[in-house]
Design an enzyme around this catalytic site. Structure first.
Site, PDB file in Angstrom:
ATOM      1  N   HIS A 253       1.356   3.840   2.022  1.00 58.51           N
ATOM      2  CA  HIS A 253       1.835   4.585   3.195  1.00 58.51           C
ATOM      3  C   HIS A 253       3.356   4.714   3.100  1.00 58.51           C
ATOM      4  CE1 HIS A 253      -1.891   3.596   5.881  1.00 58.51           C
ATOM      5  NE2 HIS A 253      -2.140   4.476   4.927  1.00 58.51           N
TER       6      HIS A 253
ATOM      7  N   HIS B 153       0.857  -1.183   0.000  1.00 57.51           N
ATOM      8  CA  HIS B 153       0.000   0.000   0.000  1.00 57.51           C
ATOM      9  C   HIS B 153       0.894   1.233   0.000  1.00 57.51           C
ATOM     10  CE1 HIS B 153       0.874  -0.624   4.249  1.00 57.51           C
ATOM     11  NE2 HIS B 153       0.270   0.489   4.612  1.00 57.51           N
TER      12      HIS B 153
ATOM     13  N   ASP C  17       5.885   4.506   5.034  1.00 57.68           N
ATOM     14  CA  ASP C  17       6.826   3.523   5.581  1.00 57.68           C
ATOM     15  C   ASP C  17       6.884   2.240   4.745  1.00 57.68           C
ATOM     16  OD1 ASP C  17       4.183   3.428   6.617  1.00 57.68           O
ATOM     17  OD2 ASP C  17       4.776   2.066   8.203  1.00 57.68           O
ATOM     18  N   HIS C  18       6.141   2.191   3.647  1.00 59.49           N
ATOM     19  CA  HIS C  18       6.214   1.025   2.752  1.00 59.49           C
ATOM     20  C   HIS C  18       6.776   1.367   1.377  1.00 59.49           C
ATOM     21  CE1 HIS C  18       3.883  -1.666   5.466  1.00 59.49           C
ATOM     22  NE2 HIS C  18       3.540  -0.482   5.940  1.00 59.49           N
TER      23      HIS C  18
HETATM   24 ZN   LIG Z   1       0.206   1.512   6.501  1.00 59.87          ZN
END
Ligand SMILES: [Zn+2]
Length: 203
Positions: free
Chosen positions: A64, A62, A66-67
């Site tokens: 976000h 996804h 931090d990914h």
């Molecule tokens: Zn997330």
């Protein structure tokens, strides 16, 4: 190559000296597949000996930060002579991936974006939630999980089923996702100890 799963990061969005953001390198036959590329993962790949041309497939759970945040330095580094990429980079992710990639590449406005600023092909593949994607003859299920647009990855290797979540929260979809898998890799940062123990009872 013996199939293996390498934890390149086990943390969350917190800045940490001990932990990179959650990311898993899946090694099947001669294929390396990276699941998520947040903070610290570009360095972690390098430390693990995975050079640019060793990795042709990145799956994003996804969008976000931090990914996905190390995708930017990873792409820029691929142009540099120190570890110049010649092979294609295939990026897979949820609906919206193509727009997302335009934004990421658009940040590098100092490059000539009118022409292709990369000397290697970048291919993007939007995967519909709860459908399958095949990479080098290996089949992966891309399973929708809360929160919105988050996904987990499920696949089999040597008759074992492996389930890896993006973000993990305690809910029925997550329980169903890890149920009956032989190995479940969950992001523990959004769960308390009791919830993790309950997940463990799924096996
Ligand atoms: Zn997330």
């Amino acid at each position: 190559m013996t199939p293996s799963i390498v934890f390149l990061g086990t943390g969350n969005a917190d800045i940490s000296l001990q932990k990179n953001t959650a990311s898993v390198l899946i090694q099947l036959d001669k294929t390396n597949i990276l699941f998520d590329i947040g903070r610290g993962i570009a360095n972690a790949l390098f430390r693990y000996g995975i050079r640019q041309d060793d990795l042709e497939h990145i799956i994003i759970s996804h969008f976000h930060t931090d990914h996905i945040s190390d995708l930017l330095p990873y792409l820029h580094s691929a142009r540099q002579s120190g570890d110049k990429r010649t092979k294609p980079l295939n990026i897979y992710g949820p609906t919206g991936l193509k727009d997302f990639m335009l934004k990421i590449i658009g940040i590098m406005e100092y490059l000539d974006l009118e022409k292709n600023p990369f000397e290697f092909p970048i291919n993007t593949f939007e995967i519909e939630s709860n459908s399958k994607v095949v990479i080098d003859n290996h089949e992966f299920e891309f399973v929708s999980l809360p929160p919105a647009n988050n996904h987990g990855l499920k696949f089999s290797v040597n008759d074992k089923t492996v389930a890896i979540t993006g973000d993990s929260y305690f809910h029925n979809e997550e329980k169903e996702f890890v149920n009956n898998s032989d190995i479940a890799i969950i992001d523990s940062s959004h769960l308390n100890s009791d919830e993790i123990i309950q997940f463990d009872k799924q096996f």
